[in-house]
Design an enzyme around this catalytic site. Sequence first.
Site, PDB file in Angstrom:
ATOM      1  N   HIS A  21       0.832  -1.205   0.000  1.00 19.16           N
ATOM      2  CA  HIS A  21       0.000   0.000   0.000  1.00 19.16           C
ATOM      3  C   HIS A  21       0.860   1.244   0.000  1.00 19.16           C
ATOM      4  O   HIS A  21       2.082   1.170   0.098  1.00 19.16           O
ATOM      5  CB  HIS A  21      -1.094  -0.036   1.069  1.00 19.16           C
ATOM      6  CG  HIS A  21      -0.658   0.229   2.479  1.00 19.16           C
ATOM      7  ND1 HIS A  21      -0.276   1.477   2.921  1.00 19.16           N
ATOM      8  CD2 HIS A  21      -0.586  -0.587   3.542  1.00 19.16           C
ATOM      9  CE1 HIS A  21       0.017   1.408   4.204  1.00 19.16           C
ATOM     10  NE2 HIS A  21      -0.156   0.158   4.605  1.00 19.16           N
ATOM     11  N   HIS A  24       3.750   1.973   2.371  1.00 19.19           N
ATOM     12  CA  HIS A  24       5.001   1.231   2.205  1.00 19.19           C
ATOM     13  C   HIS A  24       5.980   1.972   1.297  1.00 19.19           C
ATOM     14  O   HIS A  24       7.184   1.751   1.370  1.00 19.19           O
ATOM     15  CB  HIS A  24       4.731  -0.154   1.606  1.00 19.19           C
ATOM     16  CG  HIS A  24       3.951  -1.047   2.515  1.00 19.19           C
ATOM     17  ND1 HIS A  24       2.949  -1.869   2.072  1.00 19.19           N
ATOM     18  CD2 HIS A  24       4.013  -1.240   3.848  1.00 19.19           C
ATOM     19  CE1 HIS A  24       2.439  -2.526   3.094  1.00 19.19           C
ATOM     20  NE2 HIS A  24       3.068  -2.165   4.190  1.00 19.19           N
ATOM     21  N   CYS A 127      -3.988  -7.069  20.853  1.00 12.86           N
ATOM     22  CA  CYS A 127      -4.740  -6.646  19.664  1.00 12.86           C
ATOM     23  C   CYS A 127      -4.415  -7.599  18.532  1.00 12.86           C
ATOM     24  O   CYS A 127      -3.246  -7.754  18.161  1.00 12.86           O
ATOM     25  CB  CYS A 127      -4.397  -5.218  19.250  1.00 12.86           C
ATOM     26  SG  CYS A 127      -5.078  -4.830  17.617  1.00 12.86           S
ATOM     27  N   CYS A 130      -2.808  -5.648  15.526  1.00 12.35           N
ATOM     28  CA  CYS A 130      -1.384  -5.320  15.677  1.00 12.35           C
ATOM     29  C   CYS A 130      -0.550  -6.580  15.882  1.00 12.35           C
ATOM     30  O   CYS A 130       0.672  -6.537  15.761  1.00 12.35           O
ATOM     31  CB  CYS A 130      -1.141  -4.421  16.883  1.00 12.35           C
ATOM     32  SG  CYS A 130      -2.043  -2.884  16.884  1.00 12.35           S
ATOM     33  N   CYS A 146      -8.482  -0.990  20.192  1.00  8.11           N
ATOM     34  CA  CYS A 146      -7.287  -0.542  19.477  1.00  8.11           C
ATOM     35  C   CYS A 146      -7.647   0.598  18.529  1.00  8.11           C
ATOM     36  O   CYS A 146      -8.513   0.438  17.668  1.00  8.11           O
ATOM     37  CB  CYS A 146      -6.675  -1.695  18.681  1.00  8.11           C
ATOM     38  SG  CYS A 146      -5.379  -1.122  17.564  1.00  8.11           S
ATOM     39  N   HIS A 149      -7.020  -0.299  14.766  1.00 11.13           N
ATOM     40  CA  HIS A 149      -7.808  -1.348  14.112  1.00 11.13           C
ATOM     41  C   HIS A 149      -9.279  -1.326  14.504  1.00 11.13           C
ATOM     42  O   HIS A 149     -10.065  -2.110  13.983  1.00 11.13           O
ATOM     43  CB  HIS A 149      -7.190  -2.719  14.408  1.00 11.13           C
ATOM     44  CG  HIS A 149      -5.807  -2.839  13.842  1.00 11.13           C
ATOM     45  ND1 HIS A 149      -4.680  -2.593  14.578  1.00 11.13           N
ATOM     46  CD2 HIS A 149      -5.387  -3.134  12.586  1.00 11.13           C
ATOM     47  CE1 HIS A 149      -3.612  -2.735  13.812  1.00 11.13           C
ATOM     48  NE2 HIS A 149      -4.006  -3.046  12.598  1.00 11.13           N
ATOM     49  N   LYS A 296      -5.903   8.088   8.842  1.00  9.18           N
ATOM     50  CA  LYS A 296      -4.890   7.054   8.827  1.00  9.18           C
ATOM     51  C   LYS A 296      -5.283   5.937   7.859  1.00  9.18           C
ATOM     52  O   LYS A 296      -6.418   5.483   7.844  1.00  9.18           O
ATOM     53  CB  LYS A 296      -4.716   6.471  10.237  1.00  9.18           C
ATOM     54  CG  LYS A 296      -3.563   5.493  10.266  1.00  9.18           C
ATOM     55  CD  LYS A 296      -3.453   4.714  11.544  1.00  9.18           C
ATOM     56  CE  LYS A 296      -2.741   3.408  11.215  1.00  9.18           C
ATOM     57  NZ  LYS A 296      -1.538   3.162  11.958  1.00  9.18           N
ATOM     58  N   LYS A 299      -4.625  -1.373   6.189  1.00  7.58           N
ATOM     59  CA  LYS A 299      -5.225  -2.511   5.497  1.00  7.58           C
ATOM     60  C   LYS A 299      -6.450  -2.997   6.259  1.00  7.58           C
ATOM     61  O   LYS A 299      -7.453  -3.374   5.672  1.00  7.58           O
ATOM     62  CB  LYS A 299      -4.195  -3.651   5.389  1.00  7.58           C
ATOM     63  CG  LYS A 299      -3.236  -3.457   4.240  1.00  7.58           C
ATOM     64  CD  LYS A 299      -2.250  -4.603   4.144  1.00  7.58           C
ATOM     65  CE  LYS A 299      -1.028  -4.341   5.016  1.00  7.58           C
ATOM     66  NZ  LYS A 299       0.169  -5.066   4.604  1.00  7.58           N
TER      67      LYS A 299
HETATM   68  N1  MSP Z   1       6.611  -6.256   9.493  1.00  8.08           N
HETATM   69  C1  MSP Z   1       6.739  -5.085  10.278  1.00  8.08           C
HETATM   70  C2  MSP Z   1       8.122  -4.472  10.170  1.00  8.08           C
HETATM   71  C3  MSP Z   1       9.229  -5.372  10.554  1.00  8.08           C
HETATM   72  S1  MSP Z   1      10.766  -4.610  10.339  1.00  8.08           S
HETATM   73  C4  MSP Z   1      11.829  -5.659  11.051  1.00  8.08           C
HETATM   74  C5  MSP Z   1       5.719  -4.025   9.840  1.00  8.08           C
HETATM   75  N2  MSP Z   1       5.182  -4.184   8.624  1.00  8.08           N
HETATM   76  S2  MSP Z   1       4.106  -3.178   8.000  1.00  8.08           S
HETATM   77  O1  MSP Z   1       3.756  -3.745   6.733  1.00  8.08           O
HETATM   78  O2  MSP Z   1       3.056  -2.934   8.915  1.00  8.08           O
HETATM   79  O3  MSP Z   1       4.850  -1.819   7.785  1.00  8.08           O
HETATM   80  C6  MSP Z   1       5.993  -1.727   6.950  1.00  8.08           C
HETATM   81  C7  MSP Z   1       6.518  -0.312   6.898  1.00  8.08           C
HETATM   82  O4  MSP Z   1       5.552   0.531   6.307  1.00  8.08           O
HETATM   83  C8  MSP Z   1       6.813   0.281   8.275  1.00  8.08           C
HETATM   84  O5  MSP Z   1       7.961   1.094   8.226  1.00  8.08           O
HETATM   85  C9  MSP Z   1       5.593   1.126   8.542  1.00  8.08           C
HETATM   86  O6  MSP Z   1       5.828   2.179   9.429  1.00  8.08           O
HETATM   87  C10 MSP Z   1       5.336   1.648   7.143  1.00  8.08           C
HETATM   88  N3  MSP Z   1       3.981   2.135   6.984  1.00  8.08           N
HETATM   89  C11 MSP Z   1       2.827   1.444   7.078  1.00  8.08           C
HETATM   90  N4  MSP Z   1       1.796   2.297   6.863  1.00  8.08           N
HETATM   91  C12 MSP Z   1       2.269   3.548   6.641  1.00  8.08           C
HETATM   92  C13 MSP Z   1       1.714   4.773   6.260  1.00  8.08           C
HETATM   93  N5  MSP Z   1       0.419   4.954   6.129  1.00  8.08           N
HETATM   94  N6  MSP Z   1       2.565   5.791   5.963  1.00  8.08           N
HETATM   95  C14 MSP Z   1       3.923   5.636   5.996  1.00  8.08           C
HETATM   96  N7  MSP Z   1       4.476   4.506   6.365  1.00  8.08           N
HETATM   97  C15 MSP Z   1       3.686   3.490   6.852  1.00  8.08           C
HETATM   98  O7  MSP Z   1       5.497  -3.095  10.593  1.00  8.08           O
END
Ligand code: MSP
Length: 472
Positions: A21, A24, A127, A130, A146, A149, A296, A299
Amino acid sequence: MFFMKETYITTAIPYVNGNPHLGHAMDYLLADVLRRYMIMCGKTVRLQAGTDEHGSKIFKKAAEQGIPTQEFVDQNAAKFQDFIHSLGVEYTDFVRTTNPDHKKRCQKIWTKLSDHIYKDKYEGWYCEGCENFVTDKEHDENNGVCPDHKKPYVKLSEENYYLRISDFKDQIREAIESDELKITPTFRKKEFLNLLKDMPDVSISRPKNQVEWGVAVPGDESQVMYVWIDALANYITVLGYPDKDISDTWPAHTQIVGKDILRFHAGIWPAILLGLGLPLPKNLLAHGFITANGEKMSKSIGNVIDPVEILDKHGLTPFRYYFLRHASTTEDSDFTWDKYEASYNELANDLGNLVQRLTTLCKKNEIAGLERSNLEIDGFDELMEKYEFNNAFELVWKEIQNLNKRIDEEKPWALAKTDPDAARQVLAKLSSDLLGLCDKMSLFIPDTAEKIAGIFTAEQITPPAEPLFPKA
Ligand code: MSP
């Protein structure tokens, strides 16, 4: 013999329970800007990326879709790799936590840490979104639900292995306070130091009957690692640790994470590293969140904007331009389609028009064989070093806008009628200055910077067959 140390940059490894998304993208874009900058500074750069493929959420999602779990994560990991490439980002190393080498290395790491690991019963608020326990305080503050979520916390009781964070707290605090492990931005550093005071030991395993999709705990068939040890370890297993000496690459120069997972990277990760006798990373950069229409994105909530849709709209440069100039590195930044269109028009007006006007005039006045101006931008390197990439890009952009202003003021088209030589000089200078900006521009919008450099270094300068940013 002298070995050049590599500059190692890491990104968080996303869960592969769905498609990539928009959020990421931030990790990757920031890592990419830093990578390009370091290369420009003459460094040899390693950039890691990867996927976090264990846990109950992923297991459940695969089951829902009726696909074997491994197949499900294989498909999604491939989507993430495509996604990263589609952003113009090149990693040198890709790690998947279901990779057999990674798993074996995690088990060796666990064994090395065993002096700091103990088993205990745990009961607490959890949660499921999370995949994390929260403290009673957090539970109460959020009225039992949470906030991310919108799901009520559930009470869970089970046997877990724990990592004794308390063994390392003082060392971690000192490293962070002294900036030996530097957290950017400073307000997050302060926030984290506050949190560290009451940081409990962390649970690092779950019973296999609760979570079956995970790396087995060595010596205990009934437990799997959960989640953070096998996820965090990725940064070093991908380099070969503990099977290989990683001292040419580790410690990392910069680890890039979203603000939500800073606490894991500033607390648990240093504890693991200290337990292994490895040095701490030099920098932890915690970026802000991308929100969608002020909300915010997640997913689980289902208001996620598909980054592919944005990429498809106008291509890569407008995407990178928006998120690197208009999104702040460290604060939250909002995406709306209206803002995106406005940003596209700005790009077309400032840069697209500039290239169109200059090339047209250069062609008319037969300008060729340009030298690249050696342009220094005051304060640029300082901003890059402070990770204020958007502000550094802003300085480059000011120069681009300034070139437009100079064309307007110096009116080379009028000058050509009275003093053609002077007009040619003006055009050559303007074009050389634009060329001189291309290196810095290429950190942010590499495709376009390369195109512009190609146009102005060609034997004959001609306007691009298609405008760089056509009107929609
Ligand atoms: N799997 C863990 C990370 C493990 S690292 C050893 C995780 N995954 S995640 O898919 O939830 O998030 C991956 C990255 O995307 C993280 O750096 C997270 O902060 C970032 N983001 C997820 N949603 C975001 C936004 N809406 N905006 C910016 N970054 C965000 O956490």
